[in-house]
Design an enzyme around this catalytic site. Structure first.
Site, PDB file in Angstrom:
ATOM      1  N   GLU A  29      10.977 -18.978  19.885  1.00  0.00           N
ATOM      2  CA  GLU A  29      11.038 -17.640  19.275  1.00  0.00           C
ATOM      3  C   GLU A  29      10.964 -17.664  17.741  1.00  0.00           C
ATOM      4  O   GLU A  29      11.692 -16.926  17.078  1.00  0.00           O
ATOM      5  CB  GLU A  29      12.325 -16.919  19.727  1.00  0.00           C
ATOM      6  CG  GLU A  29      12.368 -16.719  21.226  1.00  0.00           C
ATOM      7  CD  GLU A  29      13.678 -16.096  21.719  1.00  0.00           C
ATOM      8  OE1 GLU A  29      13.602 -15.124  22.471  1.00  0.00           O
ATOM      9  OE2 GLU A  29      14.778 -16.598  21.347  1.00  0.00           O
TER      10      GLU A  29
HETATM   11  C1  ACM Z   1      15.328 -19.093  24.892  1.00  0.00           C
HETATM   12  O1  ACM Z   1      15.863 -18.512  25.848  1.00  0.00           O
HETATM   13  N1  ACM Z   1      15.148 -18.459  23.747  1.00  0.00           N
HETATM   14  C2  ACM Z   1      14.880 -20.477  24.989  1.00  0.00           C
END
Ligand code: ACM
Length: 537
Positions: A350
């Protein structure tokens, strides 16, 4: 002429016979209890073992675990430690004090023998065999790790209650038969997010106790995120002085000193659990940049400030400054020096405000740092965008495409599909804690999938599975346990047991019988209405 080495072998075999067979027999002869033991009929195949062993053969009698039992093992090193671990756990469960390697002093009539069996190693390093006879239990194990796994099986076979009605001679009847066992996957893990909310060494140790009982062998600690930095780095003290003081919801946070962390790693090692440290980057780094603003990317990344909310994807390290790589080098070096395990997890998920080309350069540069410090890089499968190779391990969580790309580049895979394996997803609409972005995960959904086939990726690329527990919605150990239990027990079975040995209908009966253990250990669990929980065995 007899060679001295032959003589030594001969004497050692003789000593074994005297020690294991003759002494106990002699003692047994003069210390038989007056009344015969009343042994119940048993069926080893019906034991509530979790995870389910590979092969079980029942012989329908019982080994009478009682005050005349003792444990024998080679006295050098790790098997001796494991024998003492077993003795301690037997005492906690039954009150019996079972001596280790002390037959000559005790009144042993029955023996639990923990034996190193090199021949099993060819099968698997965790392979063990358990032969339960009326007067002896023989645990053969390839390695100390395997012996430890076998000891968990034996612990689970000891009944909660003694059979003490007739002769005032309390016995805990262990069903007789044979178990031949080794795991389906080498990597059977769970991840704990200690960044969104901090959990103390004592709390994590209690969690480790239960993970070990179900043969989980990896604990991945998510040590850093936007809301908090949880591990002391001596070269960068503000990470914990500033970054360690906050958490989701505005609580006081916390962090592990390096001594704390070492203590945790040693405790995990004693339970044959490898800790994988994760420092998430280049995204999820607000707490680091708040502590040292020089690390902050600028551009689209939000200006560092104390974050107690649950947003993601707004922070980034600067990917071009040498200072940032010096920082990462220090962090990886200091944590790696505390970590006997082979892995260092760099996160990599992310990073929505890091330009793609910068992200790729960053991951490739960090890979060289991890390698320099002697560790194998693990990252969330988003790292497939970069030039990773066969030394890398990618963790599948959301995108099958990223998982496929990772193995296309030669990486191995850990499976943590959010829709099936995220422990922080709510069980159902009544769940007191948890999120639901990947869906609700009731206890059956958590169990009813097949790691061998789920992603369409062949098993030879898969190291195993990991069930992550993100902690945005849980602030206490009791809340952690509520989300983890009972689903983690199912993940333990998905990692250990073969598909042929798994069935929801049969599993749920064994799961229902875990309550005496969970309650004795003071573990909070979600009493899912899908399970007919047993109150007393
Ligand atoms: C995640 O759940 N951001 C790896």
């Amino acid at each position: 002429m007899i060679h001295p080495k032959q003589l030594r072998t001969y004497f050692s075999a003789l000593a074994k016979i005297v020690f294991i067979v003759l002494i106990p027999l002699g003692i047994a002869a003069c210390s038989q209890p007056k009344k015969p033991l009343h042994l119940p009929k048993t069926n080893l195949k019906e034991a509530a073992l979790l995870p389910k062993p590979l092969k079980t053969v029942a012989t329908f009698s019982a080994f009478a675990l009682d005050q005349f039992t003792s444990i024998h093992t080679p006295t050098d090193g790790q098997l001796d430690d494991i024998a003492h671990f077993l003795s301690e756990k037997i005492e906690l469960k039954t009150g019996l004090r079972i001596p280790v390697n002390a037959a000559a002093e005790g009144l042993a009539q029955r023996i639990i023998y923990i034996n190193q069996a090199d021949s099993l190693k060819a099968l698997d390093k965790e392979a063990y065999q358990l032969y339960i006879n009326k007067d002896s239990i023989i645990l053969n194990a390839a390695t100390s790790e395997a012996a430890f796994r076998g000891v968990q099986t034996l612990r689970q076979l000891i009944p909660e209650q003694s059979n003490d009605t007739l002769n005032q001679h309390a016995i805990w009847p262990v069903p007789t038969g044979k178990i031949v066992d080794h795991p389906n996957f080498a990597h059977r893990g769970t991840m704990l997010d200690v960044a969104r909310h901090f959990f103390s060494v004592k709390e994590v140790k209690k969690y480790i106790d239960a993970l070990a009982y179900y043969k989980i062998n990896v604990l991945h600690l998510h040590l850093t995120d936007d809301q908090g930095w949880r591990i002391e780095i001596k070269a960068w003290p503000k990470l914990t002085e500033i970054g360690g003081q906050t958490e989701v919801g505005g609580g006081k946070g916390g962090f592990y000193s390096q001594e704390d962390y070492k203590d945790l790693v040693a405790y995990a090692s004693k339970h044959y659990i490898t800790i994988i440290p994760e420092v998430d980057m280049p995204g999820h780094t607000n707490a680091a940049s708040l502590s040292y603003p020089i690390l902050h990317a600028g551009g689209k990344a939000e200006k560092p400030r104390i974050r107690t909310d649950m947003k993601v994807g707004y922070s980034s390290l600067h990917t071009e400054k040498d200072t940032v790589y010096r920082f990462i080098d220090d962090v990886v070096r200091e944590i790696s020096a505390l970590s006997p395990g082979p892995y260092f997890h760099i996160g990599g998920d992310e990073s929505h405000v890091t330009k793609k080309k910068d992200y790729i350069n960053f991951v490739e540069r960090v890979a060289t740092i991890v390698e320099k410090h002697g560790k194998r890089m693990v990252g969330w499968a988003d790292i497939a965008a970069a030039g990773i190779d066969s030394t890398t391990v990618a963790q599948f969580w959301r995108s099958t495409e990223n998982a496929e790309k990772s193995i296309g580049k030669g990486a191995k895979l850990i499976l943590s599909p959010a829709k099936k394996a995220y422990l922080d997803m709510k069980y159902d609409t009544l769940s007191k804690h948890g999120l639901d972005w990947a869906g609700l995960i009731p206890v059956d959904t958590a169990y009813l999938w097949n790691p061998e086939t789920y992603s369409g990726i062949p098993k030879e690329h898969i190291l195993g599975i990991e069930a992550p527990l993100w902690s945005e919605t849980i602030a206490t150990l009791s809340e952690l346990e509520y989300l983890a239990f009972p689903r983690i027990i199912g993940y333990a079975e998905l990692g250990w047991s073969t598909p042929e040995n798994r069935s929801w209908e049969e599993y749920k009966e064994r799961l229902a019988r875990q309550t005496p253990y969970l309650e004795r250990m003071g573990i909070n669990y979600y009493p899912s209405p899908l399970i007919q929980w047993v109150q007393k065995e």
